[in-house]
Scaffold this active site. Structure first.
Site: not given
Length: 445
Positions: A39, A68, A167-168, A194-195
């Site tokens: 990316q 971003c 985003g979940g 991601a997180r």
């Protein structure tokens, strides 16, 4: 990345993309070649294509970050800044699709209105990209704001290409089964995490989350095995510890200033020593097979005084270094300033320095990760061979304590050794294609 050269690292069995200042900006290996998606942040089609062509033989796909919201990205016209310039988006993606042999994707955020969002994704689809990832938040929203599953669903129902829901984390995804629930709630083809994956990468195991201690230990072993820069390793471990950062182990991690100190904080000191010895043995073996790769100084070294020493900053006062001690001694003795001749070995990009003082040369036989460290080691050899103080803790050297520390030695390790990209500029986000039937990339857990 535009400044980087592709370097095959024979010692680590990796492919490194190395900047002119010797930072490894991107490192990958054969094991992940068929899975890792590169990316990039970009605001220019031709520059994006140049980077894509640089890495395309070592990755599975090329992705453009258009979501971003951080200033370091948007101020250069990258990330979420692209969302307000559909023409530029179209040009970048069309150029990549036509110019690279790998699948091209992009990641976006939703726009203030659903109508505008759907109009944008239709235009993106027409560029010929393979898929689009959608973070279900607006540019100004942050993780504390709820993710819009409805917006992602509307996009998925509008497009014919795969839509990846993102985003979940936290609100929707806390364990493996939640990933499928989030996919169904958004009607997406697959899910990007991601997180939640940074907090505990074992979230991708169908059997359930592994204990955090086990996960961190395994991560640290990989980090040492592939010589990840300690600042990046530390950042990722802090993300895993989260609310435990104030624990005794968290405080040790916070204080760590090297990969060795990180290992010691997690009871892996012996592993670090073993892995370091193994990597050094690999280097020695490779150099024995290909002596021309050694990069030794071309001059006759028979008159050089040599010792096997390294500069360990923990053994020295923060205000004093061996180079400063040597320079001060030369001034007192009315000698010419020390002259350092430093070379870099092409094989592993390590450094060795020879210092000349009063027409005598001194050198450490151990190679270092930065020019500064190699010069400090050479200074130590000179000082020890002459029986002079070198600034170690406990040594008295009044004249040096009064001197101001020289700027070039302010950070012995230096960011030039192998500084990671700022978190967010380049990241490998785990990609889950549910029900693909492929072998799991998580073997070995």
């Amino acid at each position: 990345m535009l400044q980087c050269k592709r370097v095959v690292n024979e010692v680590l069995s990796t492919v490194d993309f190395v900047a002119p200042d010797d930072r490894v900006v991107f490192r990958t290996c054969k094991r992940e070649q068929s899975r890792v998606v590169f990316q990039m942040g970009t605001s220019d089609a031709e520059r994006a294509l140049a980077v894509a062509r640089l890495v395309e033989n070592d990755v599975a796909g090329i992705d453009v970050n258009m979501g971003c919201p951080k200033e370091y990205s948007t101020k250069g016209g990258m990330g979420a800044a692209l969302l307000s310039d559909p023409d530029k988006i179209e040009k970048i993606l069309s150029t990549l699709v036509k110019g690279t042999r790998r699948p091209v994707t992009c990641k976006i955020r939703i726009l203030p209105s659903l109508e505008d969002t759907l109009s944008l994704v239709k235009r993106i689809e027409r560029t010929g990209i393979a898929a689009v990832a959608v973070h279900g938040r607006k540019r100004e929203e942050r993780p504390q704001h709820p993710v819009s599953c409805e917006a992602i669903r509307a996009i998925a129902e509008t497009l014919s290409i795969p839509v990846i829901a993102n985003g979940g984390s936290h609100d929707h995804i806390q364990e493996y089964l939640d990933i499928e629930d989030f996919r169904q709630a958004t009607a997406a083809s697959s899910v990007m995490v991601a997180r939640a994956a940074m907090w505990n990468p074992s979230i991708f195991l169908k059997e359930g989350l592994r204990p955090l201690e086990e996960v961190m230990q395994k991560y640290i072993r990989y980090a040492v095995q592939y010589e990840n820069h300690y600042t990046n390793t530390k950042y990722c471990l802090c993300q895993m510890l989260r609310e435990q950062l104030e624990s005794p182990q968290g405080r040790l991690l916070h204080a760590a200033q090297s990969s060795q100190e990180i290992c010691e904080a997690f009871g892996l000191g012996a592993f670090y020593e073993e892995m370091t010895q193994e990597l050094n043995a690999r280097r020695a073996e490779f150099l024995a097979r290909t002596p021309e790769a050694a990069g030794e100084p071309a001059e006759d070294t028979s008159g050089i005084i040599k010792m096997a020493v390294k500069f360990d900053r923990r053994a020295y006062s923060p205000q004093i270094t061996p180079k400063m001690c040597l320079l001060e001694w030369c001034r007192r003795e009315k000698l010419a300033q020390p002259v350092y001749d430093t070379v870099q070995r092409p094989l592993d990009r390590l450094f060795c320095s020879v210092v000349t003082v009063a027409e005598q040369k001194y050198q450490s036989t151990l190679w270092d990760k930065s020019k500064k460290l190699a010069e400090q080691a050479a200074a130590i050899v000179c000082l020890r061979s002459r029986g002079l103080p070198e600034g170690r803790l406990g040594e008295e050297s009044p004249s040096l304590h009064k001197r101001k520390r020289e700027a070039p030695d302010q950070d012995p390790g230096g960011p030039r050794a192998q500084e990671p990209a700022v978190p967010g500029k380049l990241c490998k986000k785990p990609f889950v294609a549910l029900g693909s039937g492929e072998e799991s990339p998580l073997e070995g857990w």
